[in-house]
Design a protein around this motif. Structure first.
Motif, short mmCIF file in Angstrom:
data_model
loop_
_atom_site.label_atom_id
_atom_site.label_comp_id
_atom_site.label_asym_id
_atom_site.label_seq_id
_atom_site.Cartn_x
_atom_site.Cartn_y
_atom_site.Cartn_z
N ARG A 71 48.15 47.16 54.80
CA ARG A 71 46.83 47.62 55.19
C ARG A 71 46.94 48.98 55.84
NH1 ARG A 71 44.60 43.30 59.49
NH2 ARG A 71 42.90 44.83 59.77
N ASP A 72 45.88 49.75 55.72
CA ASP A 72 45.78 51.05 56.35
C ASP A 72 44.53 50.99 57.23
OD1 ASP A 72 45.25 53.71 57.05
OD2 ASP A 72 46.06 54.48 55.18
N ASN A 73 44.73 50.74 58.51
CA ASN A 73 43.59 50.55 59.41
C ASN A 73 42.75 51.82 59.55
OD1 ASN A 73 44.25 47.84 59.96
ND2 ASN A 73 45.66 48.44 61.58
N ALA A 74 43.39 52.96 59.45
CA ALA A 74 42.66 54.22 59.57
C ALA A 74 41.69 54.43 58.41
CB ALA A 74 43.63 55.39 59.65
N LYS A 75 42.07 53.90 57.25
CA LYS A 75 41.22 54.06 56.06
C LYS A 75 40.41 52.81 55.76
CE LYS A 75 44.26 57.40 53.74
NZ LYS A 75 45.05 57.68 52.51
N ASN A 76 40.58 51.77 56.57
CA ASN A 76 39.88 50.50 56.35
C ASN A 76 40.18 49.94 54.97
OD1 ASN A 76 38.60 50.77 58.91
ND2 ASN A 76 37.10 52.16 57.98
N MET A 77 41.45 49.95 54.63
CA MET A 77 41.88 49.49 53.32
C MET A 77 42.95 48.42 53.46
SD MET A 77 40.28 51.28 50.94
CE MET A 77 41.32 51.01 49.50
N ALA A 78 42.98 47.52 52.48
CA ALA A 78 44.07 46.56 52.33
C ALA A 78 44.55 46.63 50.89
CB ALA A 78 43.63 45.15 52.68
N TYR A 79 45.81 46.33 50.70
CA TYR A 79 46.41 46.46 49.37
C TYR A 79 47.25 45.22 49.05
CZ TYR A 79 45.38 51.32 50.50
OH TYR A 79 44.76 52.48 50.88
N LEU A 80 47.40 44.97 47.77
CA LEU A 80 48.32 43.94 47.31
C LEU A 80 49.12 44.53 46.15
CD1 LEU A 80 49.19 40.97 47.77
CD2 LEU A 80 47.69 40.37 45.87
N GLN A 81 50.38 44.82 46.42
CA GLN A 81 51.28 45.30 45.38
C GLN A 81 51.88 44.09 44.69
OE1 GLN A 81 52.01 48.51 44.30
NE2 GLN A 81 53.15 47.46 42.68
N MET A 82 51.69 43.99 43.39
CA MET A 82 52.16 42.83 42.63
C MET A 82 53.17 43.29 41.60
SD MET A 82 48.54 40.79 42.14
CE MET A 82 47.89 41.99 40.99
N ASN A 83 54.40 42.84 41.75
CA ASN A 83 55.48 43.18 40.82
C ASN A 83 55.96 41.92 40.10
OD1 ASN A 83 55.39 45.85 41.82
ND2 ASN A 83 56.88 45.36 43.42
N SER A 84 56.68 42.14 39.02
CA SER A 84 57.25 41.03 38.25
C SER A 84 56.19 39.98 37.94
CB SER A 84 58.42 40.39 39.02
OG SER A 84 59.42 41.35 39.29
N LEU A 85 55.07 40.44 37.46
CA LEU A 85 53.94 39.54 37.22
C LEU A 85 54.26 38.53 36.13
CD1 LEU A 85 51.09 42.12 37.64
CD2 LEU A 85 51.24 39.95 38.86
N LYS A 86 53.70 37.34 36.31
CA LYS A 86 53.90 36.23 35.38
C LYS A 86 52.54 35.78 34.83
CE LYS A 86 57.66 34.49 38.31
NZ LYS A 86 58.15 33.31 39.09
N PRO A 87 52.53 35.16 33.68
CA PRO A 87 51.25 34.66 33.14
C PRO A 87 50.52 33.76 34.11
CG PRO A 87 52.91 34.63 31.43
CD PRO A 87 53.62 34.99 32.69
N GLU A 88 51.26 33.00 34.91
CA GLU A 88 50.62 32.11 35.87
C GLU A 88 49.98 32.85 37.03
OE1 GLU A 88 53.74 31.90 34.67
OE2 GLU A 88 55.14 31.18 36.23
N ASP A 89 50.15 34.14 37.13
CA ASP A 89 49.46 34.94 38.14
C ASP A 89 48.05 35.31 37.68
OD1 ASP A 89 52.56 36.62 38.71
OD2 ASP A 89 51.65 35.09 39.99
N THR A 90 47.72 35.00 36.46
CA THR A 90 46.38 35.30 35.94
C THR A 90 45.31 34.57 36.74
OG1 THR A 90 47.17 35.70 33.68
CG2 THR A 90 44.86 35.06 33.94
N ALA A 91 44.36 35.33 37.27
CA ALA A 91 43.32 34.78 38.12
C ALA A 91 42.35 35.89 38.52
CB ALA A 91 43.92 34.16 39.38
N VAL A 92 41.26 35.49 39.14
CA VAL A 92 40.42 36.45 39.84
C VAL A 92 40.96 36.55 41.26
CG1 VAL A 92 38.11 37.02 40.65
CG2 VAL A 92 38.41 35.90 38.43
N TYR A 93 41.22 37.75 41.71
CA TYR A 93 41.76 37.99 43.04
C TYR A 93 40.65 38.47 43.97
CZ TYR A 93 46.51 37.29 41.42
OH TYR A 93 47.67 36.72 40.92
N TYR A 94 40.59 37.82 45.13
CA TYR A 94 39.55 38.11 46.11
C TYR A 94 40.15 38.61 47.41
CZ TYR A 94 36.57 35.20 43.13
OH TYR A 94 35.87 34.66 42.07
#
Length: 115
Positions: A71-94
């Motif tokens: 997260r970057d509190n100064a920019k009011n942002m959060a991030y999710l870096q996703m590597n080595s993705l698998k088919p089972e990671d398929t979803a809507v992310y909230y």
């Protein structure tokens, strides 16, 4: 009220990477934890990763070592870096922001991982 807008989803091949972003606006003072959840078709929404205002993190066992929340509190942002993705990671992310006893949700972003 807190408004959250996710971005960065898309279609990627297995083994690939994506970076999700969550922009927070509105009454953001006092937000403590920022979280990422996901919901696959026919399944319950599950917690993927969380980060506190102090930077402590925790992850679902299924994504440990592959996903990184930040997260970057100064920019009011959060991030999710996703590597080595698998088919089972398929979803809507909230994205979710917790402030006191209240939780605020974004509209979600689709992540599809092809095999």
């Amino acid at each position: 009220q807190v408004q959250l807008v996710e971005s960065g989803g898309g279609l990627v091949q297995a083994g690939g990477s994506l970076r999700l972003s969550c922009a927070a606006s509105g009454s953001i003072f006092g937000i403590n934890a920022m979280k990422w959840y996901r919901q696959a078709p026919g399944k319950q929404r599950e917690l993927v990763a969380a980060i506190t205002s102090g930077g402590s993190t925790n992850y679902a066992d299924s994504v440990k070592g592959r996903f990184t929340i930040s997260r970057d509190n100064a920019k009011n942002m959060a991030y999710l870096q996703m590597n080595s993705l698998k088919p089972e990671d398929t979803a809507v992310y909230y994205c979710r922001a917790d402030r006191g006893y209240m939780g605020y949700w974004g509209q979600g972003t689709q992540v599809t991982v092809s095999s």
